[in-house]
Design a protein around this motif. Structure first.
Motif, PDB file in Angstrom:
ATOM      1  N   ASN A   1       0.819  -1.217   0.000  1.00  0.00           N
ATOM      2  CA  ASN A   1       0.000   0.000   0.000  1.00  0.00           C
ATOM      3  C   ASN A   1       0.851   1.264   0.000  1.00  0.00           C
ATOM      4  O   ASN A   1       0.593   2.191  -0.764  1.00  0.00           O
ATOM      5  CB  ASN A   1      -0.944  -0.011   1.205  1.00  0.00           C
ATOM      6  N   PHE A   2       1.866   1.291   0.865  1.00  0.00           N
ATOM      7  CA  PHE A   2       2.710   2.477   0.996  1.00  0.00           C
ATOM      8  C   PHE A   2       4.187   2.131   0.827  1.00  0.00           C
ATOM      9  O   PHE A   2       4.650   1.094   1.309  1.00  0.00           O
ATOM     10  CB  PHE A   2       2.541   3.122   2.371  1.00  0.00           C
ATOM     11  N   SER A   3       4.893   3.037   0.185  1.00  0.00           N
ATOM     12  CA  SER A   3       6.346   2.963   0.122  1.00  0.00           C
ATOM     13  C   SER A   3       6.898   4.290   0.630  1.00  0.00           C
ATOM     14  O   SER A   3       6.539   5.355   0.114  1.00  0.00           O
ATOM     15  CB  SER A   3       6.811   2.713  -1.315  1.00  0.00           C
TER      16      SER A   3
ATOM     17  N   THR B   1       0.821   1.446  -3.938  1.00  0.00           N
ATOM     18  CA  THR B   1      -0.267   2.307  -4.402  1.00  0.00           C
ATOM     19  C   THR B   1       0.065   3.776  -4.159  1.00  0.00           C
ATOM     20  O   THR B   1      -0.230   4.631  -4.999  1.00  0.00           O
ATOM     21  CB  THR B   1      -1.573   1.940  -3.683  1.00  0.00           C
ATOM     22  N   TYR B   2       0.698   4.051  -3.005  1.00  0.00           N
ATOM     23  CA  TYR B   2       1.074   5.417  -2.645  1.00  0.00           C
ATOM     24  C   TYR B   2       2.550   5.442  -2.240  1.00  0.00           C
ATOM     25  O   TYR B   2       3.048   4.496  -1.624  1.00  0.00           O
ATOM     26  CB  TYR B   2       0.229   5.935  -1.472  1.00  0.00           C
ATOM     27  N   ALA B   3       3.227   6.525  -2.578  1.00  0.00           N
ATOM     28  CA  ALA B   3       4.643   6.661  -2.237  1.00  0.00           C
ATOM     29  C   ALA B   3       4.852   7.943  -1.439  1.00  0.00           C
ATOM     30  O   ALA B   3       4.487   9.032  -1.899  1.00  0.00           O
ATOM     31  CB  ALA B   3       5.511   6.680  -3.490  1.00  0.00           C
ATOM     32  N   ILE B   4       5.428   7.797  -0.247  1.00  0.00           N
ATOM     33  CA  ILE B   4       5.731   8.939   0.612  1.00  0.00           C
ATOM     34  C   ILE B   4       7.179   9.338   0.403  1.00  0.00           C
ATOM     35  O   ILE B   4       8.090   8.545   0.628  1.00  0.00           O
ATOM     36  CB  ILE B   4       5.510   8.583   2.091  1.00  0.00           C
TER      37      ILE B   4
ATOM     38  N   VAL C   1       3.580  -2.050   3.958  1.00  0.00           N
ATOM     39  CA  VAL C   1       4.362  -0.804   3.951  1.00  0.00           C
ATOM     40  C   VAL C   1       5.842  -1.159   3.865  1.00  0.00           C
ATOM     41  O   VAL C   1       6.319  -2.044   4.585  1.00  0.00           O
ATOM     42  CB  VAL C   1       4.112   0.028   5.229  1.00  0.00           C
ATOM     43  N   GLU C   2       6.554  -0.491   2.984  1.00  0.00           N
ATOM     44  CA  GLU C   2       7.994  -0.671   2.886  1.00  0.00           C
ATOM     45  C   GLU C   2       8.702   0.661   3.075  1.00  0.00           C
ATOM     46  O   GLU C   2       8.107   1.733   2.895  1.00  0.00           O
ATOM     47  CB  GLU C   2       8.386  -1.256   1.522  1.00  0.00           C
ATOM     48  N   CYS C   3       9.963   0.593   3.457  1.00  0.00           N
ATOM     49  CA  CYS C   3      10.804   1.784   3.556  1.00  0.00           C
ATOM     50  C   CYS C   3      12.037   1.539   2.696  1.00  0.00           C
ATOM     51  O   CYS C   3      12.725   0.526   2.860  1.00  0.00           O
ATOM     52  CB  CYS C   3      11.202   2.067   4.994  1.00  0.00           C
TER      53      CYS C   3
END
Length: 306
Positions: A6-8, A85-88, A36-38
């Motif tokens: 969902n998030f990176s 889906t979303y990238a921070i 979620v990944e970093c």
């Protein structure tokens, strides 16, 4: 079966291990599950950043350039490779203060399908604010700040990469204009507060002040020539140069004149790239864009807070 990503959380860094370690410790609970990944991209550090992250933060995905290729190269590569889906996009000296920021972000994107990017509320300073509440409400804005924002990846895939030839500054506005041309919206989300751990006022005294000003000026001028209607450019250029002279050079900041001259030379040298990459706003688009609220860059404590 693997959970959908969902998030990176994407962080670019170079020779700032101490700042990066603080950030990674602050956000480690956000990527504790498989959704979620970093990802950290070490752009040619010589301070042991890559080895330190690899052995002390095993859940963080670490990439590196042996020699620096620039932070825009790193950001483009990470954004183009993520399956989230979303990238921070988060600076190595920034972290979330708001609890459960991913929940707020996810909800907003779900409720606003035309939103291609979220600009977060950012507090600039070496120390965390002593209050975090705000009366601000979410609103559509012109642009966003590089140190903390969130991409809907469908929108990123709909526009050109960040312009690596800008080198530093201006790439967020480049992306904002491209999003506008494609019909995507940028929204400011004050529910999510980020602490950017910098002393912005002290930057003027740093050794790289002239080169920062040069790059800032030229990127602004690049944007004029890339996106503004042709009839708007001469007046914008004259006003921009006059303001720099009035507020800096005429007040004794003699480094500013050097930066202005060098930035003008950079502009002339970049004409071929500008011609190839221009995506000019129509007069109607320009007027609509100008009516949007300006980018929310700095959040300050409000008067009713103590």
């Amino acid at each position: 079966m693997m959970a959908k990503l969902n998030f990176s959380i994407l962080i670019t860094t170079k020779n700032r291990k101490a700042d990066l370690v603080i950030t990674l410790n602050k956000i480690k609970d956000l990527h504790k599950d498989d959704t979620v990944e970093c990802v950290v991209f070490d752009d040619g550090s010589t301070d042991g950043t890559y080895e330190f992250v690899k052995y002390n933060f095993p859940k963080v995905k670490i990439q590196r350039n042996v020699s620096s290729k620039g932070y825009m190269f790193c950001r483009n590569k990470m954004l183009n490779e993520t399956q989230a889906t979303y990238a921070i996009s988060l600076d190595d000296d920034a972290h979330f203060i708001t609890e459960n920021p991913l929940g707020f972000i996810n909800f907003f994107f779900d409720e606003n399908t035309n939103c291609g990017l979220l600009a977060l509320r950012i507090f600039w300073g070496l120390e965390e604010p002593n209050a975090i509440m705000t009366t601000e409400i979410s609103t559509r804005v012109q642009g966003f700040v590089g140190c903390a924002h969130v991409w809907r990846m469908e929108a990123w895939q709909n526009i050109p990469n960040y312009p690596e030839w800008f080198v530093f500054y201006g790439e967020e506005d480049f992306a904002a204009y491209q999003l506008f041309k494609k019909g995507w919206e940028i929204h400011y989300l004050p529910e999510v507060l980020v602490h950017h751990r910098v002393d912005f006022k002290a930057r003027k005294n740093n050794a790289d002040y002239t080169i920062r000003l040069r790059r800032s000026l030229r990127s602004g001028w690049y944007l004029f020539f890339l996106f503004y209607p042709l009839q708007k450019i001469p007046r914008k250029m004259v006003y921009s140069i006059w303001i720099q002279l009035k507020l800096k050079f005429f007040k004794g900041d003699f480094k500013a004149l050097q930066a202005i001259c060098l930035a003008l030379m950079d502009l002339v040298g970049s004409i071929p790239k500008i011609v190839i990459n221009s995506n000019r706003l129509t007069q109607e688009e320009y007027e609509a864009y100008q009516k949007l609220p300006e980018t929310k860059i700095y959040w300050q404590l409000e008067n009713n807070q103590k």
